[in-house]
Design a protein around this motif. Structure first.
Motif, short mmCIF file in Angstrom:
data_model
loop_
_atom_site.label_atom_id
_atom_site.label_comp_id
_atom_site.label_asym_id
_atom_site.label_seq_id
_atom_site.Cartn_x
_atom_site.Cartn_y
_atom_site.Cartn_z
N GLU A 179 0.80 -1.22 0.00
CA GLU A 179 0.00 0.00 0.00
C GLU A 179 0.84 1.27 0.00
O GLU A 179 0.54 2.21 -0.73
CB GLU A 179 -0.95 0.00 1.21
N GLN A 180 1.89 1.31 0.82
CA GLN A 180 2.68 2.53 0.91
C GLN A 180 3.42 2.81 -0.39
O GLN A 180 3.55 3.96 -0.82
CB GLN A 180 3.68 2.45 2.07
N GLN A 185 3.59 6.05 -5.52
CA GLN A 185 3.46 6.03 -6.97
C GLN A 185 2.28 6.89 -7.42
O GLN A 185 2.38 7.64 -8.41
CB GLN A 185 3.30 4.59 -7.46
N ALA A 186 1.16 6.78 -6.72
CA ALA A 186 -0.03 7.55 -7.10
C ALA A 186 0.23 9.05 -6.97
O ALA A 186 -0.26 9.84 -7.78
CB ALA A 186 -1.22 7.14 -6.24
N ARG A 187 1.00 9.45 -5.97
CA ARG A 187 1.33 10.87 -5.82
C ARG A 187 2.19 11.36 -6.98
O ARG A 187 1.98 12.46 -7.50
CB ARG A 187 2.05 11.10 -4.48
N GLU A 213 -4.53 4.93 -0.78
CA GLU A 213 -3.45 5.29 -1.69
C GLU A 213 -3.94 5.92 -2.99
O GLU A 213 -3.17 6.57 -3.71
CB GLU A 213 -2.56 4.09 -1.99
N LEU A 214 -5.23 5.75 -3.31
CA LEU A 214 -5.75 6.34 -4.55
C LEU A 214 -6.27 7.76 -4.36
O LEU A 214 -6.71 8.39 -5.32
CB LEU A 214 -6.87 5.47 -5.13
N ALA A 215 -6.20 8.28 -3.14
CA ALA A 215 -6.73 9.62 -2.86
C ALA A 215 -6.18 10.70 -3.81
O ALA A 215 -6.95 11.55 -4.27
CB ALA A 215 -6.45 9.99 -1.40
N PRO A 216 -4.89 10.70 -4.15
CA PRO A 216 -4.41 11.75 -5.06
C PRO A 216 -5.08 11.74 -6.42
O PRO A 216 -5.28 12.80 -7.03
CB PRO A 216 -2.91 11.44 -5.18
N PRO A 230 -14.32 7.18 -4.06
CA PRO A 230 -13.40 6.88 -2.95
C PRO A 230 -14.13 6.46 -1.69
O PRO A 230 -13.54 5.82 -0.81
CB PRO A 230 -12.63 8.18 -2.75
N SER A 231 -15.41 6.82 -1.56
CA SER A 231 -16.20 6.35 -0.43
C SER A 231 -17.02 5.15 -0.89
O SER A 231 -17.52 5.12 -2.02
CB SER A 231 -17.14 7.44 0.09
#
Length: 279
Positions: A179-180, A185-187, A213-216, A230-231
């Motif tokens: 996850e980290q 990577q997503a950022r 991790e997909l928030a960005p 995302p929710s």
């Protein structure tokens, strides 16, 4: 001497007859010099995009993979877990067997015999690829600073979808239970996508929609599936055989018209396709 000349003439005649009976060919079954005679030229759907993880290593036929793509004839398709020789053959079969002509760009992040074959001193190139019915410009291929258990990266090109110019990205994030690494990577990816008012991001993100991790990506784009957020609300259609949503077509400044998740016997990932309303 005369006998030798006669033997050579006879051998030449036999070769000519064999070529007529068998026909010209090239490795992989393609004809030399262009498309197969009698194959109608098929137009790609100008506003259709698709993403598909090919599955690797998997013993699948590139003829079958090309036939799956040809069913839907997207203007642009992003492939992940793609070996460069496989993509070249898929592109060849799309043209020679289905009349679909694509340009191709590769996003190589790894050269590994175990993934893509080749000689030990010259292993096959592995990573992402984009096929586009329109020419592509300004290609980039970037390896993430941290790949996790295997090198990963993203690629980007500028091409035309629906008749308008757009920046298209294709990526494959780190494997599950990392996850980290995926968050980092997503950022990196989101920072590059944010530079464009209109962008299409294709790929296997190896994370469900509500994964932190997909928030960005959610902050600047939406997925073509309107139920995916995302929710955890709505019914987000899975894109893998293990019933998880890992594959996305993120849109920035573009509106989806419809989407489909398409089952295929040739990969453990389903194909995700979308027709775009405005590009």
């Amino acid at each position: 001497m005369l006998l030798g000349v006669g033997a050579r003439l006879l051998a030449g005649a036999v070769i000519v007859v064999c070529m007529v009976l068998i026909g010209p060919s090239a490795p992989g079954g393609a004809l030399i010099g262009g498309s197969r005679p009698g194959v109608a030229v098929k137009d790609a759907v100008p506003n259709r995009v698709m993403t598909w993880n090919l599955c690797n290593p998997c013993e699948e036929s590139n003829v079958d993979r090309a036939a799956e793509i040809a069913k839907y004839a997207p203007q642009v398709i992003g492939l992940q877990e793609a070996c460069e020789p496989d993509v070249a053959r898929i592109r060849e079969y799309l043209e020679n067997l289905h009349g679909l002509v694509y340009h191709v760009e590769y996003g190589t992040v790894l050269r590994k015999w175990g993934r893509c074959g080749g000689a030990p001193w010259s292993p096959g190139a592995y990573g992402q690829a984009i096929l586009s019915a329109a020419p592509m410009t300004d290609p980039v291929s970037v390896e993430y600073p941290e790949g996790g258990s295997e090198d990963r990266g993203y690629m980007a090109v500028t091409t035309r979808v629906g008749g308008k110019q757009v920046r298209v990205f294709n990526t494959h994030l780190a494997e599950r239970r990392q996850e980290q690494v995926r968050a980092d990577q997503a950022r990196v990816l989101a920072a590059v996508v944010a530079r464009h008012d209109r962008a299409i991001v294709l790929g296997d993100f190896n994370a469900v929609p509500d994964a932190p991790e997909l928030a960005p990506m959610w902050e600047l784009a939406t997925d073509v599936d309107p139920q995916c957020h995302p929710s955890p609300v709505g019914t987000c259609e899975p894109t893998t055989e293990w019933q998880s949503k890992f594959d996305y077509i993120f849109l920035r400044g573009i509106t989806p018209l419809r989407h489909r998740v398409l089952a295929s016997p040739y990969s453990d990932h389903l194909m995700l396709q979308s027709d775009l309303d405005s590009v």
